[in-house]
Each structure stands twice: as structure tokens, then as C-alpha cells.
Motif scaffolding. Structure first.
Motif, short mmCIF file in Angstrom:
data_model
loop_
_atom_site.label_atom_id
_atom_site.label_comp_id
_atom_site.label_asym_id
_atom_site.label_seq_id
_atom_site.Cartn_x
_atom_site.Cartn_y
_atom_site.Cartn_z
N GLY A 62 67.41 79.67 4.33
CA GLY A 62 67.39 78.98 5.68
C GLY A 62 68.22 79.50 6.93
O GLY A 62 68.15 78.75 7.88
N VAL A 63 68.92 80.36 6.84
CA VAL A 63 69.89 80.91 7.69
C VAL A 63 69.12 81.33 8.83
O VAL A 63 69.26 80.71 10.12
N SER A 64 67.86 82.03 8.93
CA SER A 64 67.04 82.58 9.95
C SER A 64 66.42 81.48 10.82
O SER A 64 66.22 81.39 11.90
N LYS A 65 66.10 80.36 9.94
CA LYS A 65 65.30 79.03 10.51
C LYS A 65 66.39 78.53 11.30
O LYS A 65 65.94 77.94 12.39
N ALA A 66 67.47 78.15 10.74
CA ALA A 66 68.42 77.36 11.40
C ALA A 66 68.92 77.98 12.98
O ALA A 66 68.75 77.30 13.84
N ILE A 67 69.00 79.63 12.88
CA ILE A 67 69.05 80.19 14.29
C ILE A 67 67.99 79.85 15.13
O ILE A 67 68.25 79.76 16.23
N THR A 68 66.86 79.82 14.58
CA THR A 68 65.54 79.70 15.70
C THR A 68 65.32 78.80 16.11
O THR A 68 64.93 78.55 17.33
N MET A 123 71.13 72.80 7.70
CA MET A 123 72.10 73.98 8.08
C MET A 123 72.39 73.83 9.54
O MET A 123 71.20 74.20 10.21
N SER A 124 73.39 73.64 10.06
CA SER A 124 73.71 73.74 11.48
C SER A 124 73.51 75.35 11.95
O SER A 124 73.70 76.07 11.30
N ALA A 125 73.48 75.18 13.39
CA ALA A 125 72.87 76.56 14.13
C ALA A 125 74.38 77.33 14.08
O ALA A 125 74.34 78.56 13.59
N ILE A 126 75.40 76.75 14.29
CA ILE A 126 76.90 77.49 14.36
C ILE A 126 77.13 77.91 13.00
O ILE A 126 77.74 79.10 12.77
N PHE A 127 76.74 77.08 11.81
CA PHE A 127 77.28 77.76 10.73
C PHE A 127 76.24 78.80 10.08
O PHE A 127 76.66 79.96 9.46
#
Length: 447
Positions: free
Chosen positions: A327-333, A1-5
Motif C-alpha cells: 500500500g506504500v505506492s497507493k498512499a503516495i499516488t 497509511m498516510s502519505a508522509i509515512f
């Protein structure tokens, strides 16, 4: 998952929650549940795991917070019905004066908040805030926000609070220096975010709807024969004392011994609160002439208004769990780790991101310090104690909707979602930003 997404998805989910609750007027619990499911589906989380993830988040939060709220509300009810809250309110008013009750509540919050989690300190002190606001004819926000600010500052910045102790270990900081710096830096932050901001916002945000939780405390029949002040204070401080004993168990008794186990047991949050609540039945109940039937009625009545609060806090925990499991929080981190910035700023930024992603300040502090701790061990010129403080400051940023504290503040103070954003979310952000600024200034002289 990309950070922007991931960032776009998290932002869209939070915006949807605000719109559905504040504008379309849907039930907040349903909104949080449905939004969590929608977010997980868009993030391509396996459908069979989505509901279980939400339920796990709800259970994890309510397993602790639900008990705390129930026991704290019973203790507060006894404090109000016995006249104990009036006794303390009158004493505070005489010492501080009506014009400075907000500063008095800030100092009380700093003391009470040292050994306890935010939720515990809040339920212990909110009945006092209700009564003080009513008896001194002061806007509730002006009394309650300084208390909340002080509890939040101690939660994040000052050991021996568990969250701060996690960071002390990760950064190998000197705990004595960290406590000293935490007090020196945290006290002015609490003043800015508490009484100063509280006075500003209380004149601009007005609570208009009836608050049934507040009514059960302030509508208790005023008593001329008030309980003893010191016995009342001892009752409300007893859980704090027990928790302090529990936190010092390894110092008072050798680990793995029976004495050590007993001290840890009596210092457990739930055990400390149920002990204080049972004590209040005697000291503030039977000793004041209340029958067992009357005490039972008080405790049953006090729990009714907390049902929605518990549901919303649990739903906030479920939303945070879905953000993590999808996995949203991991992608941002991971995206934040790729940016090259000073360690103090990096630790703060990571804590902010995890805070927004999962809601928990403790998780944010533990995660950020766990990531940056190994980096710090290979760096020089940065104070480990300041790293603890700046990580703690970032861990309370924004007061997001997936944090139990957001819904606790909203429901206890009788606010709308937009009002909670204008008050509590801004207050928490002031703490975070001031913490970063003060730590950067202190880093010029301390390293």
C-alpha cells in the motif's frame, strides 16, 4: 497509511539499500530481499503474504526479462565470435568517425528501440557497444549511455511502443500526431541525455573493475575474414522486424483469423529473439566454419556472467511488488492526486511517483494515464498528444533501484551502485525533466 509515512518509508528503504550495498558491501540480492521484507513488516502487511508478494514480483519480471537476457546474450556472443560485431563497428567508425561513435550509437538506439522494450534493445546492442568502445579506444560510458538514452526515450515517448500506445488510448490522442511530436521532442532529449551527458560523465566516472561480460565480447579473437556486413545487420535486426510485424498484425490480417494469430505469434518478443539466435547459429556460426560443439561452447560460456544479473533484476521486481502490495505506492499516488496543478504537470508527477514506487516505466505510464485520462476528457486547452509525451517522460524518472534497468545497466557496464546512480539515474532524470520542459513549451503552440 498516510502519505508522509509512505514517502518516509520508501525513502528509508531506498537509503538502506544504498548503504548496505555500497558501504557495508553486502550481497545486493540479499539486501533487496531483506529490505523488502522489512519494509512490508513496517507497513503492517500481513506476514503470511510478504514472501509470496516478493516471489510474485521476481517471477513476473524474470518470466520475461530472463528469457530476453539469455537469448540476447547468446546472439551477442555469436556476433562477437564470428567477427560480426567488428564488421559493424568498423563500418560505423568509417561513416561516423571515431570522435562521433556516441552519436552513431544514439541513432542506432532510436531505430532499434521503436518496436522493442528497453531490455530487448539493450541486450541486442550492448555487445556492439563493448566492441566499439574497445576498437575505438573510447570510454565505455561514452558509447553505452547514448544507446541507453535513445532506448529509454523511444520506450517512453514514441508509439508504436506498447507503453506509449497505452497512453494514446487513455488520452484518445491522435497516434500520427503523437509519433511526429514524439520524434520532434524525443530526438533532442536523447541528444542531451545521451552523447552530451555521456561525454560529460565519462570524463568523471571511471570503470575500474574487470567486467567478465564485456571480456567475452571484446576478447573474441579478431578476424581478418569478416562476415558480410548486410547479412550481419539482417541477423541483428531480424527480431526487430519480426516484432514490428507482430505489432502490425491487426492491420495486416483481420483479428481472430489464423493469419492474425500467426503474425502475433512470430512477433512475440521471445519467439523473435529465439528465431534470430537460431539464425545466428547458421549465418554467424556454421557459415563461418564453427562446429556444432564450438557453437554449443559459445552459448554455454555466454550464460555464466548473466546469472547475477538475472538475480538482481528479479530482486528489483520483488522489491517493487512489495511496495505495491503493502500500500506504500497507493498512499503516495493518492497524495499527488490531492494537489491542484496543471494537467501536464499532474500527469508527469503521477508518472514519476508510480515510477519510483513500483519501478516499471510501463506500469507508471499506464497508471498515470489511466488516472488522468478521465480528467482530460472534461478539460480543454490541453493537447492529448502532449499528455502522452509528458506522461512517458515522467515514467522513466530517476531510474530507481526497483527497476530492472538499474541493475541491468550496473552489471553489464561493471558499475558500482553509486556510479550507477551518478550515471544512469541522472540520465533518466534528465530525460524526465527535459520531457516536461519541452512539453510545457510546446503546449504554448499546440492544444
Amino acid at each position: 497509511m498516510s502519505a508522509i509515512f509512505a514517502i518516509s518509508l520508501a525513502t528509508a528503504a531506498i537509503a538502506a539499500i544504498v548503504i548496505l550495498i555500497a558501504w557495508i558491501r553486502l550481497n545486493p540480492f540479499i539486501v533487496l530481499f531483506v529490505t523488502s521484507i522489512a519494509l512490508a513488516l513496517v507497513a503492517r502487511m500481513p506476514a503470511g503474504k510478504i514472501v509470496a508478494s516478493f516471489e510474485n514480483g521476481v517471477g513476473h519480471v524474470l518470466g520475461h526479462v530472463g528469457i530476453v537476457i539469455a537469448l540476447g546474450t547468446m546472439l551477442g556472443k555469436m556476433l562477437a565470435e564470428s567477427g560480426g560485431a567488428d564488421c559493424i563497428a568498423l563500418k560505423i567508425t568509417r561513416i561516423a568517425g571515431r570522435s562521433r561513435v556516441d552519436w552513431a550509437m544514439m541513432l542506432i538506439g532510436l531505430l532499434i528501440g521503436l518496436p522493442v522494450f528497453f531490455e530487448v534493445g539493450f541486450v541486442l546492442l550492448i555487445p556492439l557497444a563493448f566492441v566499439l568502445a574497445e576498437r575505438t579506444n573510447t570510454p565505455l560510458l561514452r558509447v553505452a549511455l547514448p544507446m541507453g538514452a535513445a532506448l529509454s526515450v523511444t520506450h517512453a515517448l514514441i508509439p508504436p511502443h506498447p507503453a506509449a500506445l497505452l497512453a494514446v488510448g487513455a488520452y484518445h490522442a491522435n497516434i500520427g500526431q503523437t509519433i511526429l511530436l514524439g520524434i520532434v521532442i524525443g530526438t533532442p532529449i536523447a541528444a542531451i541525455a545521451g552523447p552530451l551527458f555521456g561525454r560529460f560523465v565519462a570524463s568523471r566516472v571511471f570503470i575500474t573493475k574487470t567486467n567478465p561480460l564485456a571480456q567475452q565480447f571484446v576478447n573474441a579473437e579478431p578476424r581478418t575474414n569478416l562476415p558480410n556486413f548486410y547479412m550481419t545487420v539482417f541477423t541483428i535486426l531480424s527480431p526487430v522486424v519480426l516484432m514490428l510485424i507482430g505489432s502490425a498484425a491487426d492491420v495486416l490480417a483481420a483479428p481472430q483469423t489464423t493469419a492474425n494469430t500467426v503474425l502475433h505469434f512470430v512477433g512475440n518478443t521471445d519467439i523473435a529473439l529465439v528465431t534470430a539466435t537460431l539464425m545466428s547459429f547458421i549465418v554467424l556460426g556454421q557459415a563461418r566454419g564453427f562446429s556444432r560443439e564450438t557453437i554449443l561452447r559459445f552459448t554455454n560460456e555466454s550464460l555464466g556472467p548473466t546469472a547475477l544479473i538475472m538475480l538482481l533484476i528479479g530482486a528489483g521486481g520483488g522489491f517493487g511488488r512489495v511496495l505495491i502490495d503493502s500500500g506504500v505506492s497507493k498512499a503516495i499516488t493518492d497524495a499527488a492526486l490531492g494537489a491542484h496543478m496543471p494537467l501536464l504537470v499532474l500527469a508527469w508527477m503521477l508518472a514519476v511517483i508510480v515510477r519510483v514506487a513500483c519501478g516499471s516505466a510501463t506500469v507508471a505510464m499506464a497508471t498515470a494515464s489511466g488516472i488522468v485520462g478521465p480528467i482530460l476528457s472534461h478539460a480543454s486547452g490541453v493537447s492529448p498528444s502532449l499528455m502522452v509525451l509528458v506522461t512517458g517522460a515522467g515514467s522513466v524518472a530517476f531510474g530507481p533501484m526497483n527497476d530492472a534497468g538499474f541493475w541491468q545497466i550496473k552489471e553489464y557496464l561493471g558499475l558500482t551502485v553509486p556510479q550507477t546512480a551518478k550515471t544512469w539515474c541522472v540520465l533518466e532524470t534528465i530525460i524526465a525533466v527535459c520531457g516536461l520542459i519541452f512539453c510545457l513549451i510546446a503546449s504554448i503552440f499546440i492544444y
